[in-house]
Design a protein around this motif. Sequence first.
Motif, PDB file in Angstrom:
ATOM      1  N   MET A   1     -39.531  19.428 -29.316  1.00 28.91           N
ATOM      2  CA  MET A   1     -40.325  19.455 -28.399  1.00 28.91           C
ATOM      3  C   MET A   1     -40.425  21.136 -27.575  1.00 28.91           C
ATOM      4  O   MET A   1     -39.303  21.500 -27.310  1.00 28.91           O
ATOM      5  CB  MET A   1     -40.386  18.703 -27.032  1.00 28.91           C
ATOM      6  N   ALA A   2     -41.420  21.956 -28.044  1.00 32.25           N
ATOM      7  CA  ALA A   2     -40.916  22.901 -27.067  1.00 32.25           C
ATOM      8  C   ALA A   2     -41.859  22.892 -25.519  1.00 32.25           C
ATOM      9  O   ALA A   2     -42.726  22.132 -25.402  1.00 32.25           O
ATOM     10  CB  ALA A   2     -42.260  23.907 -27.979  1.00 32.25           C
ATOM     11  N   VAL A   3     -41.319  23.696 -24.909  1.00 30.40           N
ATOM     12  CA  VAL A   3     -41.729  23.896 -23.445  1.00 30.40           C
ATOM     13  C   VAL A   3     -41.624  24.918 -22.935  1.00 30.40           C
ATOM     14  O   VAL A   3     -41.116  25.874 -23.003  1.00 30.40           O
ATOM     15  CB  VAL A   3     -41.011  23.218 -22.349  1.00 30.40           C
ATOM     16  N   ASN A   4     -42.549  25.550 -22.015  1.00 30.68           N
ATOM     17  CA  ASN A   4     -42.519  26.545 -21.348  1.00 30.68           C
ATOM     18  C   ASN A   4     -43.672  26.567 -20.166  1.00 30.68           C
ATOM     19  O   ASN A   4     -43.807  25.148 -19.598  1.00 30.68           O
ATOM     20  CB  ASN A   4     -43.905  27.661 -21.738  1.00 30.68           C
ATOM     21  N   GLN A   5     -43.376  27.534 -19.480  1.00 30.20           N
ATOM     22  CA  GLN A   5     -43.368  27.079 -17.678  1.00 30.20           C
ATOM     23  C   GLN A   5     -45.639  25.844 -17.769  1.00 30.20           C
ATOM     24  O   GLN A   5     -45.750  25.265 -16.692  1.00 30.20           O
ATOM     25  CB  GLN A   5     -44.087  28.490 -16.926  1.00 30.20           C
ATOM     26  N   ASP A   6     -46.137  26.180 -18.572  1.00 32.82           N
ATOM     27  CA  ASP A   6     -47.195  25.527 -18.482  1.00 32.82           C
ATOM     28  C   ASP A   6     -47.863  24.849 -19.275  1.00 32.82           C
ATOM     29  O   ASP A   6     -48.721  23.918 -19.258  1.00 32.82           O
ATOM     30  CB  ASP A   6     -48.811  27.169 -18.379  1.00 32.82           C
ATOM     31  N   ILE A  10     -45.325  18.647 -28.004  1.00 33.51           N
ATOM     32  CA  ILE A  10     -45.020  17.374 -28.508  1.00 33.51           C
ATOM     33  C   ILE A  10     -45.144  16.958 -30.228  1.00 33.51           C
ATOM     34  O   ILE A  10     -46.868  16.874 -30.250  1.00 33.51           O
ATOM     35  CB  ILE A  10     -45.226  16.299 -27.947  1.00 33.51           C
ATOM     36  N   SER A  11     -44.299  16.736 -31.007  1.00 31.19           N
ATOM     37  CA  SER A  11     -44.423  16.542 -32.390  1.00 31.19           C
ATOM     38  C   SER A  11     -44.323  14.929 -32.171  1.00 31.19           C
ATOM     39  O   SER A  11     -43.380  14.307 -31.786  1.00 31.19           O
ATOM     40  CB  SER A  11     -43.791  16.924 -33.491  1.00 31.19           C
ATOM     41  N   ILE A  12     -44.601  13.809 -32.593  1.00 27.02           N
ATOM     42  CA  ILE A  12     -45.009  12.715 -32.981  1.00 27.02           C
ATOM     43  C   ILE A  12     -45.252  11.951 -33.913  1.00 27.02           C
ATOM     44  O   ILE A  12     -45.915  12.801 -35.202  1.00 27.02           O
ATOM     45  CB  ILE A  12     -45.362  12.224 -31.525  1.00 27.02           C
ATOM     46  N   ILE A  13     -45.012  10.888 -34.700  1.00 26.20           N
ATOM     47  CA  ILE A  13     -44.800  10.318 -36.446  1.00 26.20           C
ATOM     48  C   ILE A  13     -45.153   9.272 -36.073  1.00 26.20           C
ATOM     49  O   ILE A  13     -45.126   8.213 -35.181  1.00 26.20           O
ATOM     50  CB  ILE A  13     -43.908   9.964 -36.858  1.00 26.20           C
ATOM     51  N   ILE A  14     -46.512   8.640 -35.948  1.00 23.46           N
ATOM     52  CA  ILE A  14     -47.815   7.754 -36.114  1.00 23.46           C
ATOM     53  C   ILE A  14     -47.707   6.670 -36.250  1.00 23.46           C
ATOM     54  O   ILE A  14     -48.269   7.238 -37.810  1.00 23.46           O
ATOM     55  CB  ILE A  14     -48.635   7.760 -35.544  1.00 23.46           C
ATOM     56  N   GLU A  15     -47.173   4.993 -36.891  1.00 29.03           N
ATOM     57  CA  GLU A  15     -47.737   4.524 -38.372  1.00 29.03           C
ATOM     58  C   GLU A  15     -48.315   3.184 -37.830  1.00 29.03           C
ATOM     59  O   GLU A  15     -48.405   2.835 -36.712  1.00 29.03           O
ATOM     60  CB  GLU A  15     -45.876   3.473 -37.605  1.00 29.03           C
ATOM     61  N   TYR A  30     -48.184   9.653 -40.168  1.00 24.21           N
ATOM     62  CA  TYR A  30     -49.243  10.422 -39.895  1.00 24.21           C
ATOM     63  C   TYR A  30     -47.932  11.485 -39.186  1.00 24.21           C
ATOM     64  O   TYR A  30     -47.413  10.936 -37.823  1.00 24.21           O
ATOM     65  CB  TYR A  30     -50.472  10.491 -39.116  1.00 24.21           C
ATOM     66  N   GLN A  31     -47.713  12.444 -38.618  1.00 24.47           N
ATOM     67  CA  GLN A  31     -47.358  13.921 -38.084  1.00 24.47           C
ATOM     68  C   GLN A  31     -47.655  13.983 -37.478  1.00 24.47           C
ATOM     69  O   GLN A  31     -49.489  14.503 -38.449  1.00 24.47           O
ATOM     70  CB  GLN A  31     -46.460  14.030 -39.046  1.00 24.47           C
ATOM     71  N   ALA A  32     -47.763  13.731 -35.876  1.00 24.54           N
ATOM     72  CA  ALA A  32     -48.603  14.792 -35.083  1.00 24.54           C
ATOM     73  C   ALA A  32     -48.263  15.647 -34.049  1.00 24.54           C
ATOM     74  O   ALA A  32     -46.992  15.362 -33.669  1.00 24.54           O
ATOM     75  CB  ALA A  32     -49.618  13.863 -34.340  1.00 24.54           C
ATOM     76  N   THR A  33     -48.483  16.756 -34.222  1.00 33.62           N
ATOM     77  CA  THR A  33     -48.738  17.580 -32.374  1.00 33.62           C
ATOM     78  C   THR A  33     -49.330  17.874 -31.999  1.00 33.62           C
ATOM     79  O   THR A  33     -50.664  18.721 -32.125  1.00 33.62           O
ATOM     80  CB  THR A  33     -48.015  19.181 -33.501  1.00 33.62           C
ATOM     81  N   GLY A  48     -54.938  19.959 -30.626  1.00 34.82           N
ATOM     82  CA  GLY A  48     -53.276  18.838 -31.488  1.00 34.82           C
ATOM     83  C   GLY A  48     -53.920  18.867 -32.961  1.00 34.82           C
ATOM     84  O   GLY A  48     -55.239  19.342 -33.425  1.00 34.82           O
ATOM     85  N   THR A  49     -53.165  19.027 -33.727  1.00 35.38           N
ATOM     86  CA  THR A  49     -53.471  18.666 -35.155  1.00 35.38           C
ATOM     87  C   THR A  49     -52.529  17.182 -35.608  1.00 35.38           C
ATOM     88  O   THR A  49     -51.714  16.854 -35.122  1.00 35.38           O
ATOM     89  CB  THR A  49     -52.827  19.610 -35.878  1.00 35.38           C
ATOM     90  N   ALA A  50     -52.769  16.647 -36.672  1.00 35.92           N
ATOM     91  CA  ALA A  50     -52.323  15.445 -37.433  1.00 35.92           C
ATOM     92  C   ALA A  50     -52.463  15.254 -38.805  1.00 35.92           C
ATOM     93  O   ALA A  50     -53.812  15.726 -38.898  1.00 35.92           O
ATOM     94  CB  ALA A  50     -52.998  14.175 -36.540  1.00 35.92           C
ATOM     95  N   SER A  51     -51.452  15.377 -39.668  1.00 33.29           N
ATOM     96  CA  SER A  51     -52.182  14.723 -41.104  1.00 33.29           C
ATOM     97  C   SER A  51     -50.708  13.695 -41.251  1.00 33.29           C
ATOM     98  O   SER A  51     -50.239  13.118 -40.844  1.00 33.29           O
ATOM     99  CB  SER A  51     -51.138  15.867 -41.689  1.00 33.29           C
ATOM    100  N   LYS A  52     -51.519  13.165 -42.582  1.00 35.15           N
ATOM    101  CA  LYS A  52     -50.491  12.388 -42.804  1.00 35.15           C
ATOM    102  C   LYS A  52     -49.749  12.577 -43.803  1.00 35.15           C
ATOM    103  O   LYS A  52     -49.546  13.749 -44.520  1.00 35.15           O
ATOM    104  CB  LYS A  52     -52.160  11.470 -44.065  1.00 35.15           C
TER     105      LYS A  52
END
Length: 54
Positions: A1-6, A10-15, A30-33, A48-52
Motif C-alpha cells: 500500500m502506498a500512501v501520500n497526503q491526499d 491499495i493492492s488486493i487479490i480477489i478469489e 484477480y489482482q486489483a489495484t 482502479g485496475t484488475a486483471s485475472k
Amino acid sequence: MAVNQDSAEISIIIEALERTNQGEERTSYYQATYQVGLENGKLKLLKGTASKIR
C-alpha cells in the motif's frame, strides 16, 4: 500500500467462485489495484485496475 497526503493505493487479490458454461464451478483469482482518496470531504474510489492472474 502506498500512501501520500491526499490518497492511498491499495493492492488486493480477489478469489472468485465462477460457474462455467458447462455448469461446473471453478475458482479464479484477480489482482486489483485501487487508488482511494478524499473528494469533497468523503472517501472515494478514484481509479482502479484488475486483471485475472489464474
